[in-house]
Design an enzyme around this catalytic site. Structure first.
Site, PDB file in Angstrom:
ATOM      1  N   HIS A 173       7.456  67.815  -5.780  1.00  0.00           N
ATOM      2  CA  HIS A 173       6.674  68.334  -6.377  1.00  0.00           C
ATOM      3  C   HIS A 173       5.644  67.468  -7.636  1.00  0.00           C
ATOM      4  CE1 HIS A 173       6.654  71.247  -3.576  1.00  0.00           C
ATOM      5  NE2 HIS A 173       7.619  72.163  -3.828  1.00  0.00           N
ATOM      6  N   ASP A 209      11.801  69.471   3.681  1.00  0.00           N
ATOM      7  CA  ASP A 209      11.599  70.599   2.413  1.00  0.00           C
ATOM      8  C   ASP A 209      10.825  72.013   3.523  1.00  0.00           C
ATOM      9  OD1 ASP A 209      12.539  71.613  -0.351  1.00  0.00           O
ATOM     10  OD2 ASP A 209      10.660  71.861  -0.082  1.00  0.00           O
ATOM     11  N   HIS A 211       9.239  73.809   1.439  1.00  0.00           N
ATOM     12  CA  HIS A 211       6.821  73.200   0.814  1.00  0.00           C
ATOM     13  C   HIS A 211       6.879  71.478   1.303  1.00  0.00           C
ATOM     14  CE1 HIS A 211       9.265  76.241  -1.426  1.00  0.00           C
ATOM     15  NE2 HIS A 211       8.928  76.798  -0.921  1.00  0.00           N
ATOM     16  N   ASP A 298      15.800  74.732   1.733  1.00  0.00           N
ATOM     17  CA  ASP A 298      14.911  76.217   2.192  1.00  0.00           C
ATOM     18  C   ASP A 298      14.384  76.092   3.656  1.00  0.00           C
ATOM     19  OD1 ASP A 298      13.725  73.960   1.094  1.00  0.00           O
ATOM     20  OD2 ASP A 298      12.671  74.421  -0.795  1.00  0.00           O
TER      21      ASP A 298
END
Ligand code: SP5
Ligand code: ZN
Length: 374
Positions: A173, A209, A211, A298
């Site tokens: 991120h 991931d 996200h 995740d």
């Protein structure tokens, strides 16, 4: 498989984060990396290496130097300004509507780091309020970069077909001039940039991931030498909300080099493998000998912040399919917050990538279905 790990990550730990203004138990905790380390140690098939120091130059190759300097002093600034907080998070963010109607030139002059208040500085450099910064964060984040770059060394110089860097804190991120989403420096982007420079070849990144890796996408948006492919939760419903849609494909030299594959809530192993095959097709079309993997768990069915339904068994298959591209793999840890399953999930993925059989350990409490045994 060669693994890179350092206990320096332990310096960055926290028990509370904020979620929509309320303190909640932290997700990105030191226990995550320790769980993975324990499972890989118990497996017996992984060789641990300490990272070597790579200095600041590979970081400022992809990040604004101002971000590095802010992260370096943020904690001591918070203390010096006598704002009693267990961790630093921002006060005010420069929401783009603050400048509505102003020219781009005027906005460019106004959106700059306020020098005197650490909450304003954090708003300037930060993406969100859920990336708690504590006393040891900078040292740990620098350690994670060294882990990533040492993993690159094992693959480029050490002749490893695949190597795994147990990076913590994670990185995807973090953009050129922004930290957030539990990430401070973008380990995978720094690694991919280093590979591109060292080899002169094109580099593929696959981000698995849960996200979208908004930071990695931003860093390579206009670059033709690094192709970014990401499978993630649709940002219409999940963090980071403002990037990660399928129509974001890159610009300039990077036109066509960005591929986003957003998935619905409840995505299954089968849904996921369809996306993995699309991602692999896009990477297969890129010449070059190295692929960087942003590896998150995740996506697991029991993850506390994810909404996919993946099982441990599918991680073995995803590792197998990514390795089947025949490239050398620099595999770097990103997210994954269901602590009891992290070790088994990492073990499954990495065994798949190395061509070893799945062989789940039911004794660990988590079978291939992801259900809790007993
Ligand atoms: C590296 C990484 O995985 N970063 C993730 C950052 C996510 N930040 C937002 C967390 C939102 C938590 N939402 C909880 C919803 C519970 N139903
Ligand atoms: Zn994530």
């Amino acid at each position: 498989m060669q693994v890179v790990y350092t206990p320096i990550h332990l310096a960055h730990d926290i028990d509370t984060e904020t979620y929509m203004g309320v303190g909640v138990p932290a997700n990105e905790v030191a226990e995550r990396a320790e769980r993975i380390r324990d499972a890989l140690t118990a497996d017996g098939g992984f060789t641990f290496n300490e990272p070597t120091e790579h200095g600041e130059a590979p970081i400022t190759a992809v990040h604004d130097e101002g971000l590095v300097r802010f992260l370096e002093v943020a904690w001591s600034e918070l203390r010096a300004q006598q704002i009693p907080r267990p961790f630093l998070s921002a006060d005010t963010y420069p929401n783009r509507s603050m400048f509505e109607g102003m020219s781009e030139a005027a906005i460019g002059r106004l959106v700059r780091e306020p020098r005197q208040h650490v909450g304003g500085r954090a708003g300037f450099w930060g993406l969100d309020s859920a990336a708690p910064l504590v006393a040891g964060t900078y040292v740990a984040a620098r350690g994670a970069v060294d882990v990533a770059l040492t993993t690159v060394d094992l693959v480029l110089d050490g002749g490893a077909q695949a190597a795994y860097g147990l990076c913590r804190p994670p990185g995807h991120h973090a953009a050129r001039s922004m930290y957030g989403g539990y990430c401070f420096f973008n380990n995978a982007a720094i690694a991919a940039d280093a590979v591109a420079k060292a080899t002169g070849e094109r580099v593929g990144i696959i981000d698995v991931d849960f996200h979208h890796g908004n930071g990695t996408q931003q860093i390579f948006w206009r670059r033709g030498d690094v192709r970014y492919v990401s499978i993630h939760a649709d940002p219409e419903r999940q963090y980071p909300f403002f990037l990660g849609r399928a129509d974001e494909t890159g610009e300039g030299q990077g036109s066509g080099e960005n591929l986003n594959l957003p998935l619905r809530a409840g995505a299954t192993d089968e849904d996921y493998l369809v996306a993995v095959d699309r991602a692999c097709e896009a990477l297969d079309a890129v010449p070059g000998s190295v692929i960087v993997v942003s590896l998150g768990f995740d996506t697991y069915g029991l993850d506390p912040i994810g909404d996919f339904a993946l099982t441990t068994a599918v991680y073995h298959e995803v590792g197998r399919r990514v390795a089947a591209l025949g490239r050398r793999l620099v595999i770097l840890q990103e997210g994954g917050y269901h602590r009891p399953s992290l070790g088994e999930n990492a073990r499954a993925w990495l065994r798949g990538a190395e061509g070893r059989p799945f062989e789940p350990r039911p004794a660990a409490g988590f079978g291939p279905s992801g259900a809790v045994a007993g």
